[in-house]
Design an enzyme around this catalytic site. Structure first.
Site, mmCIF file in Angstrom:
data_model
loop_
_atom_site.group_PDB
_atom_site.id
_atom_site.type_symbol
_atom_site.label_atom_id
_atom_site.label_comp_id
_atom_site.label_asym_id
_atom_site.label_seq_id
_atom_site.Cartn_x
_atom_site.Cartn_y
_atom_site.Cartn_z
ATOM 1 N N ASN A 52 43.906 35.626 2.402
ATOM 2 C CA ASN A 52 44.815 34.482 2.401
ATOM 3 C C ASN A 52 44.330 33.564 1.292
ATOM 4 O O ASN A 52 43.330 32.873 1.452
ATOM 5 C CB ASN A 52 44.772 33.786 3.776
ATOM 6 C CG ASN A 52 45.580 32.501 3.789
ATOM 7 O OD1 ASN A 52 46.317 32.214 2.846
ATOM 8 N ND2 ASN A 52 45.437 31.727 4.850
ATOM 9 N N LYS A 73 45.585 30.961 0.114
ATOM 10 C CA LYS A 73 45.892 29.528 0.301
ATOM 11 C C LYS A 73 46.452 28.951 -1.011
ATOM 12 O O LYS A 73 47.157 29.654 -1.723
ATOM 13 C CB LYS A 73 44.660 28.785 0.818
ATOM 14 C CG LYS A 73 44.085 29.485 2.059
ATOM 15 C CD LYS A 73 43.061 28.695 2.800
ATOM 16 C CE LYS A 73 42.567 29.507 3.999
ATOM 17 N NZ LYS A 73 41.626 28.772 4.838
ATOM 18 N N HIS A 111 49.444 29.539 10.593
ATOM 19 C CA HIS A 111 48.057 29.266 10.192
ATOM 20 C C HIS A 111 47.683 27.851 10.636
ATOM 21 O O HIS A 111 48.513 26.937 10.598
ATOM 22 C CB HIS A 111 47.908 29.419 8.675
ATOM 23 C CG HIS A 111 46.483 29.426 8.253
ATOM 24 N ND1 HIS A 111 45.745 28.266 8.111
ATOM 25 C CD2 HIS A 111 45.636 30.448 7.993
ATOM 26 C CE1 HIS A 111 44.510 28.578 7.768
ATOM 27 N NE2 HIS A 111 44.413 29.901 7.690
ATOM 28 N N GLU A 160 46.154 25.590 9.234
ATOM 29 C CA GLU A 160 46.385 24.537 8.227
ATOM 30 C C GLU A 160 47.850 24.107 8.230
ATOM 31 O O GLU A 160 48.160 22.944 7.981
ATOM 32 C CB GLU A 160 45.937 25.038 6.848
ATOM 33 C CG GLU A 160 44.418 25.072 6.756
ATOM 34 C CD GLU A 160 43.854 26.128 5.824
ATOM 35 O OE1 GLU A 160 44.620 26.702 5.020
ATOM 36 O OE2 GLU A 160 42.635 26.397 5.916
ATOM 37 N N GLU A 199 41.800 33.021 14.600
ATOM 38 C CA GLU A 199 41.062 32.168 13.678
ATOM 39 C C GLU A 199 40.644 30.885 14.389
ATOM 40 O O GLU A 199 41.431 29.934 14.479
ATOM 41 C CB GLU A 199 41.955 31.806 12.480
ATOM 42 C CG GLU A 199 42.392 33.009 11.674
ATOM 43 C CD GLU A 199 42.679 32.640 10.225
ATOM 44 O OE1 GLU A 199 42.275 33.402 9.362
ATOM 45 O OE2 GLU A 199 43.268 31.581 9.964
ATOM 46 N N GLY A 224 36.869 27.712 6.703
ATOM 47 C CA GLY A 224 36.448 26.967 5.518
ATOM 48 C C GLY A 224 35.220 26.096 5.756
ATOM 49 O O GLY A 224 34.883 25.248 4.934
ATOM 50 N N SER A 252 35.574 31.929 7.828
ATOM 51 C CA SER A 252 34.297 32.091 7.117
ATOM 52 C C SER A 252 33.780 33.530 7.168
ATOM 53 O O SER A 252 32.565 33.763 7.209
ATOM 54 C CB SER A 252 33.243 31.114 7.656
ATOM 55 O OG SER A 252 33.684 29.778 7.485
ATOM 56 N N GLY A 278 38.316 32.069 1.576
ATOM 57 C CA GLY A 278 37.491 31.918 0.369
ATOM 58 C C GLY A 278 36.992 33.222 -0.226
ATOM 59 O O GLY A 278 37.084 33.435 -1.447
HETATM 60 P P1 13P Z 1 37.917 31.028 5.208
HETATM 61 O O1 13P Z 1 37.623 32.498 5.142
HETATM 62 O O2 13P Z 1 37.878 30.367 3.859
HETATM 63 O O3 13P Z 1 37.101 30.335 6.236
HETATM 64 O O4 13P Z 1 39.444 30.897 5.665
HETATM 65 C C1 13P Z 1 39.857 31.637 6.749
HETATM 66 C C2 13P Z 1 41.316 31.530 6.833
HETATM 67 O O5 13P Z 1 41.850 30.458 7.084
HETATM 68 C C3 13P Z 1 42.128 32.714 6.589
HETATM 69 O O6 13P Z 1 43.437 32.508 6.932
#
Ligand code: 13P
Length: 349
Positions: free
Chosen positions: A105, A107, A191, A193, A263, A269, A309, A331
């Site tokens: 992802n 983002k 998601h 976010e 998640e 993150g 993460s 990430g």
């Molecule tokens: P990270 O791997 O950066 O923590 O993000 C996870 C995520 O939100 C995947 O959708």
């Protein structure tokens, strides 16, 4: 209305829609030809109850004493014991038959030239991977570039959201049909976010999931608890609620086209990964919840990912767990080498 009932012997031909019974002694009661849809019975003594020719659709019986209780002649306690001894064990046995999916992802990252460079690097590194489905979910502006860069490869392309209406006056939104027409295969929905910063709710996630399925896309539906919810010990309630609402009204055949990403919001993150055991515990709970709602065969078939993460160092342990069928990676999906390491971990997981 609250009533105290003692020594009930027969409840006949009544409608008990949405009735909630708790902490009651209902031993030896007989329910016959009742409409018991949606009834909730908690912490009751239901010993030697006899339920006959009744509609129990959506009924929920929790933490009750069940010995001697029968439904249409079937002994409920024996059925539960059989479930615990066989079915629940078997629920976690079929990892090998499920599709492992590692999805990135991205983002709000990467311009088009950067997207092309990353995918060009990645496709060389993962060309020989056959047993893991590799997906890159990229910003809308990168979709066309990503589809062109990965054409003929084993990398599938996904979007990061879609709107639930087919078309119309929804400035700034993108429909599922628009994505499907481009050749996009997957779409991330719900998601945290999106829920946190853009006020998305389980209701709109449900609508988006239905729209995505109708357009032929494969939704990756994200669920997860906040840190506060975990600390309050309500992770399972939160997850069960999200699963029930996000997939409400979706038939089993369509559910099988969905991927679920667990998640935990506190792990996204932040560099704080759920331990492999925590991830397994919730992914197993998601599968058990699906089994209750859709049956074991459907629950067995669904790919459940962990996200939060996940990186090159911790992926192998996470995907080695019986109910963790892959990952949704933020990430670490922006670095071809790290993403490849995670994909290879899933190949062996
Ligand atoms: P990270 O791997 O950066 O923590 O993000 C996870 C995520 O939100 C995947 O959708």
């Amino acid at each position: 209305m609250n009533i105290k009932c003692e020594n009930i012997t027969l409840i006949s031909e009544c409608s008990s829609n949405d009735l909630h019974i708790e902490r009651s002694g209902l031993q030896n009661a007989a329910f016959s030809e009742n409409d018991m849809r949606g009834i909730v019975i908690e912490q009751c003594n239901l010993s030697n109850n006899c339920v006959r020719h009744s509609d129990l659709t959506g009924a929920c019986i929790e933490s009750c004493k069940l010995d001697g209780m029968t439904i249409d002649g079937i002994n409920v306690q024996q059925m539960m014991d059989f479930y615990k001894n066989n079915f629940k064990e078997n629920l976690t046995m079929n990892k090998a038959t499920r599709k492992a999916i590692i999805a990135g992802n991205w983002k709000m990252n990467k311009t088009r030239p950067e997207a092309k460079a990353l995918l060009d690097e990645l496709k060389g590194m993962v060309a020989d991977i056959k047993t893991v489905e590799i997906v890159a979910c990229v910003p809308f502006t990168n979709l066309e570039t990503a589809l062109a860069a990965t054409e003929g490869t084993n990398i599938k392309i996904g979007a990061e959201n879609c709107h639930f209406e087919k078309s119309g006056a929804f400035t700034g939104e993108i429909s599922a049909d628009m994505l499907a027409e481009m050749g996009v295969e997957y779409v991330v929905l719900g998601h945290s976010e999106r829920r946190q910063y853009f006020a998305e709710t389980d209701e709109t996630v449900n609508k988006r999931t239905k729209a995505a399925l109708a357009a032929g896309l494969k939704p990756i539906v994200c669920v997860g608890e906040l840190l506060w919810e975990r600390e309050c010990n309500i992770t399972e309630e939160v997850i069960a609620r999200q699963i029930k609402l996000d997939f409400f009204g979706i038939k089993a055949a369509d559910l099988k086209k969905c991927v679920i990403a667990y998640e935990p919001v506190w792990a996204i993150g932040t560099g704080k990964t759920a331990t492999a055991d925590q991830a397994e515990e919730v992914c197993a709970f998601i599968r058990a919840t699906l089994a209750k709602l859709y049956g074991a065969d459907v629950a067995e078939a669904i790919t459940i990912q962990y996200g939060g993460s996940m990186n090159a160092a911790n992926a192998a342990e996470l995907v080695s767990k019986k109910n963790v069928d892959g990952g949704l990676i933020g990430g670490a999906s922006l670095k071809a080498a790290d993403f490849t390491t995670i994909i290879k971990a899933a190949e062996n997981g």
